[in-house]
Design a protein around this motif. Structure first.
Motif, PDB file in Angstrom:
ATOM      1  N   UNK A  44      33.680  43.770  34.314  1.00 10.19           N
ATOM      2  CA  UNK A  44      33.912  45.097  34.944  1.00 10.19           C
ATOM      3  C   UNK A  44      32.837  45.694  34.985  1.00 10.19           C
ATOM      4  N   UNK A  45      32.294  46.456  36.013  1.00  7.11           N
ATOM      5  CA  UNK A  45      31.216  47.345  36.292  1.00  7.11           C
ATOM      6  C   UNK A  45      31.330  48.501  35.334  1.00  7.11           C
ATOM      7  N   UNK A  46      30.412  48.949  34.603  1.00  2.78           N
ATOM      8  CA  UNK A  46      30.229  50.219  33.770  1.00  2.78           C
ATOM      9  C   UNK A  46      30.093  51.353  34.862  1.00  2.78           C
TER      10      UNK A  46
ATOM     11  N   UNK B 185      35.774  34.996  36.821  1.00  5.32           N
ATOM     12  CA  UNK B 185      37.027  34.571  37.499  1.00  5.32           C
ATOM     13  C   UNK B 185      38.033  35.819  37.542  1.00  5.32           C
ATOM     14  N   UNK B 186      38.913  35.676  38.334  1.00  4.61           N
ATOM     15  CA  UNK B 186      40.196  36.649  38.161  1.00  4.61           C
ATOM     16  C   UNK B 186      41.050  36.441  37.135  1.00  4.61           C
ATOM     17  N   UNK B 187      41.956  37.367  37.023  1.00  3.49           N
ATOM     18  CA  UNK B 187      42.940  37.393  35.686  1.00  3.49           C
ATOM     19  C   UNK B 187      43.514  35.893  35.727  1.00  3.49           C
ATOM     20  N   UNK B 188      44.039  35.297  36.966  1.00  4.90           N
ATOM     21  CA  UNK B 188      44.729  34.046  37.091  1.00  4.90           C
ATOM     22  C   UNK B 188      43.974  33.058  36.565  1.00  4.90           C
ATOM     23  N   UNK B 189      42.735  32.864  36.758  1.00  6.32           N
ATOM     24  CA  UNK B 189      41.874  31.983  36.110  1.00  6.32           C
ATOM     25  C   UNK B 189      41.091  32.072  35.061  1.00  6.32           C
ATOM     26  N   UNK B 190      41.473  33.239  34.197  1.00  7.97           N
ATOM     27  CA  UNK B 190      40.743  33.652  32.828  1.00  7.97           C
ATOM     28  C   UNK B 190      40.794  32.627  31.908  1.00  7.97           C
TER      29      UNK B 190
END
Length: 408
Positions: free
Chosen positions: A41-43, A384-389
């Protein structure tokens, strides 16, 4: 025979060669990608606050208690809890038999007294007529020289006395009838108290009566929420009370209506804590289009210690190391790089989901928010996205890496 042996050998060799090639392809397909799978996530800078959730209850802004004005049996009860009523509408009626039981006797007394006094007045008026004729006759005789002046004077005095008798009879009638009428008026006034009407428009919140039961002034028969206006009432501790003010927003969830949060407004703050609970009683005004039932429970979220233009990251992104050191992993040269750097941070305000960053990060830094427990300084990562975490990649595996440096 020799040819068959050569053919068999060639065939076996071909099969072994084919099997070997297939194994290489399988190995290539099953080779794990380089780097630990993470989410980032970008701060960014923005507004945040601490959140404090408490339980509240929907109540009327102004409750009007309607007491029975006359004790007795409840004869009619046309309203029930939840009904909308208008000002002047009948709420209930009470039996007035005991109050009006003497009305018949009073009415008879009134008629008899009027008849008797009418006769007395009529008799006195006859006396006036007779005295007037005497005055007229005596005056004529005096003018003819047949009566003395004293006779005329005496006749006039008799007329005045007769007129006074009429006035006295009329006064006595008025006094007697007025006394009886006052008693009847009092009974009528008390009888009217048996019909209880709404003093204001609103919603009936409580009915303490039953038809056929007894009404008493010991408790209100009906309670009305004036104009149907409601609010959420709750209580908070001193540490919250000192960080909020009237007009601040508060999140309200009333589950009987919806699980979505509604933005309420703190109506006012008490000058002192409740003596019994040592808490501060707070009222929350709801938007005009939100009309929950009175008595419904609500969850109220207060926002304290508000921060403007401050950096924050999800609390789960922050790890704790030795000596209570707090740190995060920042992706190096995000977009082209594939490694992370361990960065020590100083934290501040903690909200329900985020933590304020006082130092260590800058706006635009890309922080690992999932998978950070499996990293160490300089480790290779794969965004990755949540599905590939990493949690999904390691699920069901017996070879899950431990937290970096033995910390978490």
């Amino acid at each position: 025979m020799r040819r068959k042996r050569i053919f068999a050998a060639v065939l076996a060799g071909a099969m072994l060669f084919s099997a070997g090639c297939g194994k290489e392809e399988t190995v290539e397909e099953e080779a794990a990608p380089a780097g630990t799978a993470v989410e980032v996530m970008e701060v960014q800078a923005g507004e945040m606050s601490a959140e404090y959730a408490v339980t509240g209850k929907v109540a009327a802004v102004n409750e009007v208690q309607v007491f029975p004005l006359l004790a007795g049996q409840v004869m009619t009860l046309p309203v029930k809890e939840g009904d909308k009523v208008s000002k002047g509408q009948t709420l209930f009626t009470v039996d007035t038999t005991t109050v009006t039981s003497t009305m018949g006797a009073l009415q008879q007394s009134y008629s008899a007294t009027k008849t008797a006094t009418d006769r007395a007045i009529e008799s006195a008026q006859i006396g006036v007529e007779q005295a007037q004729r005497t005055v007229d006759n005596t005056q004529a005789l005096f003018e003819a020289g047949a009566a003395a002046e004293q006779d005329v004077t005496n006749a006039k005095q008799a007329l005045v006395q007769a007129q006074a008798a009429v006035a006295q009879a009329q006064a006595q009638q008025a006094a007697s009838l007025a006394q009886i009428q006052a008693s009847m008026d009092q009974i009528n006034s008390q009888a009217k108290l048996g019909t209880v009407t709404a003093p204001c428009s609103g919603t009936v919140t409580t009915v303490n009566l039953v038809r056929g039961g007894m009404a008493s002034s010991a408790q209100p028969g009906v309670v009305i929420a004036e104009d149907g206006k409601v609010e959420v009432q709750t209580s908070v501790a001193e540490d919250v009370y000192t960080n909020i003010k009237a007009g601040d927003e508060a999140g309200v969830v009333i589950s009987v209506l919806s699980d979505d949060m509604t933005r309420g407004t703190i109506a006012s703050l008490p000058a002192a804590a409740n003596v019994q609970t040592s808490l501060y009683d707070i009222s929350i005004t709801l938007p005009s289009n939100v009309n929950p039932p009175i008595g419904a429970f609500a969850t109220v979220t207060f926002y304290t210690n508000r921060r403007e233009n401050t950096l924050s990251v999800p609390t789960e992104a922050i790890l704790t190391g030795a000596n209570e050191e707090q740190y995060v992993f920042v992706v190096d040269d995000f977009g082209s790089g594939d490694t992370v750097t361990r960065v020590t941070v100083e934290t501040g305000l903690v909200s329900k989901t985020d933590t304020e960053i006082l130092s260590g990060l800058a706006e635009g830094d890309v922080v690992v928010v999932k998978g950070q427990s499996y990293l160490s300084d300089g480790a290779m990562v794969r965004v990755v996205t949540g599905e590939d975490s990493v949690l999904n990649e390691t699920e069901g595996s017996d070879d899950v890496p431990a937290a970096a440096d033995g910390e978490g």
